[in-house]
Design an enzyme around this catalytic site. Structure first.
Site, PDB file in Angstrom:
ATOM      1  N   HIS A  79       0.841  -1.210   0.000  1.00 56.23           N
ATOM      2  CA  HIS A  79       0.000   0.000   0.000  1.00 56.23           C
ATOM      3  C   HIS A  79       0.875   1.258   0.000  1.00 56.23           C
ATOM      4  O   HIS A  79       1.811   1.353   0.792  1.00 56.23           O
ATOM      5  CB  HIS A  79      -0.849  -0.055   1.277  1.00 56.23           C
ATOM      6  CG  HIS A  79      -1.836   1.041   1.448  1.00 56.23           C
ATOM      7  ND1 HIS A  79      -2.028   1.673   2.656  1.00 56.23           N
ATOM      8  CD2 HIS A  79      -2.729   1.600   0.589  1.00 56.23           C
ATOM      9  CE1 HIS A  79      -2.993   2.566   2.539  1.00 56.23           C
ATOM     10  NE2 HIS A  79      -3.430   2.549   1.287  1.00 56.23           N
ATOM     11  N   GLU A 112       0.727  -0.603  -4.729  1.00 56.82           N
ATOM     12  CA  GLU A 112      -0.361   0.337  -4.989  1.00 56.82           C
ATOM     13  C   GLU A 112       0.183   1.714  -4.674  1.00 56.82           C
ATOM     14  O   GLU A 112       0.944   1.880  -3.708  1.00 56.82           O
ATOM     15  CB  GLU A 112      -1.542   0.021  -4.059  1.00 56.82           C
ATOM     16  CG  GLU A 112      -2.766   0.898  -4.248  1.00 56.82           C
ATOM     17  CD  GLU A 112      -2.852   2.124  -3.349  1.00 56.82           C
ATOM     18  OE1 GLU A 112      -3.811   2.883  -3.477  1.00 56.82           O
ATOM     19  OE2 GLU A 112      -1.934   2.344  -2.514  1.00 56.82           O
ATOM     20  N   ASP A 141      -0.803   6.284  -5.084  1.00 56.25           N
ATOM     21  CA  ASP A 141      -1.804   7.319  -5.378  1.00 56.25           C
ATOM     22  C   ASP A 141      -1.204   8.368  -6.303  1.00 56.25           C
ATOM     23  O   ASP A 141      -0.069   8.809  -6.084  1.00 56.25           O
ATOM     24  CB  ASP A 141      -2.225   8.007  -4.078  1.00 56.25           C
ATOM     25  CG  ASP A 141      -2.644   7.014  -3.021  1.00 56.25           C
ATOM     26  OD1 ASP A 141      -3.603   6.273  -3.271  1.00 56.25           O
ATOM     27  OD2 ASP A 141      -1.990   6.962  -1.958  1.00 56.25           O
ATOM     28  N   HIS A 166      -0.729  11.219  -1.509  1.00 56.06           N
ATOM     29  CA  HIS A 166      -2.065  10.815  -1.059  1.00 56.06           C
ATOM     30  C   HIS A 166      -2.955  12.005  -0.723  1.00 56.06           C
ATOM     31  O   HIS A 166      -4.103  12.072  -1.137  1.00 56.06           O
ATOM     32  CB  HIS A 166      -1.934   9.896   0.156  1.00 56.06           C
ATOM     33  CG  HIS A 166      -3.249   9.430   0.692  1.00 56.06           C
ATOM     34  ND1 HIS A 166      -4.007  10.172   1.576  1.00 56.06           N
ATOM     35  CD2 HIS A 166      -3.958   8.291   0.460  1.00 56.06           C
ATOM     36  CE1 HIS A 166      -5.118   9.509   1.862  1.00 56.06           C
ATOM     37  NE2 HIS A 166      -5.109   8.362   1.197  1.00 56.06           N
ATOM     38  N   GLU A 220      -3.677   4.231  -8.300  1.00 53.78           N
ATOM     39  CA  GLU A 220      -4.935   4.842  -7.872  1.00 53.78           C
ATOM     40  C   GLU A 220      -4.983   6.286  -8.346  1.00 53.78           C
ATOM     41  O   GLU A 220      -4.156   7.114  -7.935  1.00 53.78           O
ATOM     42  CB  GLU A 220      -5.089   4.767  -6.349  1.00 53.78           C
ATOM     43  CG  GLU A 220      -6.457   5.330  -5.957  1.00 53.78           C
ATOM     44  CD  GLU A 220      -6.679   5.511  -4.470  1.00 53.78           C
ATOM     45  OE1 GLU A 220      -6.002   4.846  -3.652  1.00 53.78           O
ATOM     46  OE2 GLU A 220      -7.537   6.340  -4.139  1.00 53.78           O
TER      47      GLU A 220
HETATM   48  O1  G3P Z   1      -6.324   1.479  -3.201  1.00 50.86           O
HETATM   49  C1  G3P Z   1      -6.625   1.152  -1.900  1.00 50.86           C
HETATM   50  C2  G3P Z   1      -6.355   2.262  -0.922  1.00 50.86           C
HETATM   51  O2  G3P Z   1      -5.145   2.890  -1.244  1.00 50.86           O
HETATM   52  C3  G3P Z   1      -7.454   3.277  -0.894  1.00 50.86           C
HETATM   53  O3  G3P Z   1      -7.315   4.172   0.177  1.00 50.86           O
HETATM   54  O4  G3P Z   1      -6.844   6.367   1.116  1.00 50.86           O
HETATM   55  O5  G3P Z   1      -5.091   4.641   1.146  1.00 50.86           O
HETATM   56  O6  G3P Z   1      -5.707   5.723  -0.996  1.00 50.86           O
HETATM   57  P1  G3P Z   1      -6.193   5.263   0.358  1.00 50.86           P
HETATM   58 MG    MG Z   2      -4.500   4.551  -2.439  1.00 50.38          MG
END
Ligand code: G3P
Ligand code: MG
Length: 248
Positions: A14, A41, A43, A56, A116
């Site tokens: 993450h 993953e 952002d 993020h 993302e």
């Molecule tokens: O993609 C899953 C997760 O990253 C979504 O929440 O707020 O960590 O971007 P967040």
């Molecule tokens: Mg995310």
């Protein structure tokens, strides 16, 4: 319904490296790989120069030594910020990565990427257009190594139009009653939900519809094992050092 195998690794770190490195940094990629994780993953948002960057929050304060909105901070200022020292002095000097830099590093390290799309308020269309066009170019040789996701359905609609060959996942917290209608409309390949809102029947229904199930943010190995038993295809974790893929 026929369901091909999930194309990314079953465990994704993450925000690049979970809690092993500052979030959304290149150091996170190294932490993921070092711990045997083959996918990440992260952002992506537009900065004040309309460049896609890994971050993020809409504002800089929490994860950098800068101030103010990301959307008002141009390349020259943003790329000079420190995105590592807040986490640990060992990471001082880590930059906010551009999407281009992240792509190059993922590819060099053999990491698959769940990107993302995270538009700042009111920028869903522009963010999607710029991010998707760039992803299409950067991963042109390896489109199977990338999966786009977003909470923004507008962003996913644009992705479907601009790059129908890139897979897309709909991000939700709780699974909405009309999940299938939404996924069909967006031609999404996967549904990504908060694991606290999943149950075996819900996972089975999504699988039966021919979609993959991804879930976040699962930091307990026992919980990850349970989710995989239910049929979840992908777990996104802050602990890529201890959360392992199922033996299948
Ligand atoms: O993609 C899953 C997760 O990253 C979504 O929440 O707020 O960590 O971007 P967040
Ligand atoms: Mg995310």
């Amino acid at each position: 319904m026929h369901r091909p195998e999930f194309p990314l690794p079953a465990v994704l770190a993450h925000r690049c490296g979970g809690t092993l490195a500052p979030e959304n940094t290149l150091a996170g990629f190294v932490a993921a790989v070092t711990n045997g994780c083959r996918g990440v993953e992260f952002d992506v948002m537009l900065n004040g120069s309309a460049s896609p960057v890994l971050i993020h929050d809409e504002s800089l304060e929490r994860t950098t030594n800068g101030y103010g909105p990301v959307a008002h901070t141009t390349d020259d200022v943003l790329f000079a910020l420190d995105a590592g020292a807040w986490f640990d002095p060992r990471f001082a000097g880590e930059p906010v990565p551009s999407l281009d830099l992240a792509a190059a590093r993922c590819q060099a390290l053999g990491l698959a990427a769940n990107i993302e799309i995270k538009p700042s308020r009111g920028t869903d269309a522009e963010t999607a257009e710029r991010v998707v066009r760039r992803v299409r170019t950067l991963w042109a040789a390896t489109p199977d190594k990338v999966l786009l996701s977003s909470f923004s359905e507008r962003a996913l609609e644009i992705a479907a139009t601009l790059a129908p060959g890139l897979r897309r996942g709909l991000l939700v917290e709780a699974v909405p009653a009309d999940w299938l209608v939404r996924c069909r409309r967006l031609r999404a390949a996967s549904l990504h939900a908060d694991h606290r809102h999943l149950d075996p029947a819900c996972v089975a229904a999504v699988r039966e519809a021919g979609l993959w199930v991804a879930t976040y943010t699962v930091n307990d190995p026992g919980r990850a094992a349970t989710l995989f038993e239910w049929g979840v295809d992908c777990v996104i974790t802050d602990r890529p050092d201890i959360v392992r893929p199922p033996r299948r």
